[in-house]
Design an enzyme around this catalytic site. Structure first.
Site: not given
Ligand code: PGA
Length: 250
Positions: A9-11, A95, A97, A167, A173, A213, A234-235
């Site tokens: 997930n490149w956000k 998600h 977010e 998640e 994050g 993470s 994510g990251g």
């Molecule tokens: P993260 O994000 O790996 O940076 O914790 C995961 C996600 O939001 O899907």
């Protein structure tokens, strides 16, 4: 048998050229993989380029969100039909977010899920508790509620187009990961909850990803758990080498 999946997930990261560079890096590093499905979710403006770039590759492309209606006066929104017209067949919904910053409720998500499934898209349905929920020992109830309100209205036949992503919000994050045991405990609970509502076969077949993470250093021990079928990253998915290392950890 259920599939192993690693999704990135490149956000809201990477412009056009940076996205292209990352895709080329991934194509190079993930030229052959057999036991895992790879999905990447660039931002809207880079989706078309990504589907073109990945035409000869087995890496799939997902959108990070979409609107629940077909078309109309919804400034700034993107429909399922638009995504499908550029070759995007998968969408991330729910998600944390989107839930936290854009007010997406379980009811809204239920309707987005319907639209995606009606359009023959695959849904990566995200959910997970906040830190306070876990402190109050309410995490199982919160997860069950999110699943029941956002997803459990679907028909049995549609489960083949659903991927789950557990998640925990406190792990996204933050650098803090659920322990492999915490992930396994929740994933087993999720599978049991699905089995109770839809039967053992469906529960057995659905892939449940862990997100929060995940990094090359911890992926293997998390993915080794029997009910963890991969990850939503994510990251660590923003770098070809680390994302490939996570995919290889399966
Ligand atoms: P993260 O994000 O790996 O940076 O914790 C995961 C996600 O939001 O899907």
């Amino acid at each position: 048998m259920r599939k192993n999946i690693v999704a990135g997930n490149w956000k809201m990261n990477k412009d056009l050229l940076e996205t292209k560079e990352l895709l080329l890096g991934l194509k190079d590093k993930l030229s052959s993989f057999s036991n895992v499905e790879i999905i990447v979710a660039p931002t809207f403006t880079n989706l078309y380029m990504a589907t073109e770039e990945l035409k000869q590759s087995e890496i799939q492309v997902a959108a990070q969100n979409m609107h629940q209606t077909k078309s109309g006066a919804y400034t700034g929104e993107i429909s399922a039909g638009m995504l499908k017209s550029i070759g995007v067949e998968t969408v991330i919904l729910g998600h944390s977010e989107r839930r936290a910053h854009f007010g997406e409720t379980d009811e809204l998500l239920a309707s987005k899920v319907n639209t995606a499934l009606q359009n023959d898209m695959t849904v990566i349905f995200c959910f997970g508790e906040e830190l306070q929920d876990r402190k109050e020992n309410a995490h199982f109830a919160v997860v069950e509620n999110q699943l029941k309100k956002g997803l459990f209205h679907i028909d049995e036949v549609n489960w083949k187009n659903v991927i789950l992503a557990y998640e925990p919000v406190w792990a996204i994050g933050t650098g803090e990961t659920a322990s492999p045991e915490q992930a396994q405990e929740m994933h087993a609970f999720i599978r049991k909850t699905i089995a109770q509502a839809f039967g053992g076969t469906i529960a057995d077949e659905v892939s449940i990803l862990y997100g929060g993470s995940v990094k090359p250093g911890n992926a293997q021990e998390i993915f080794a758990k029997s009910d963890v079928d991969g990850g939503l990253i994510g990251g660590a998915s923003l770098d070809a080498e680390s994302f490939a290392a996570i995919a290889n950890a399966i």
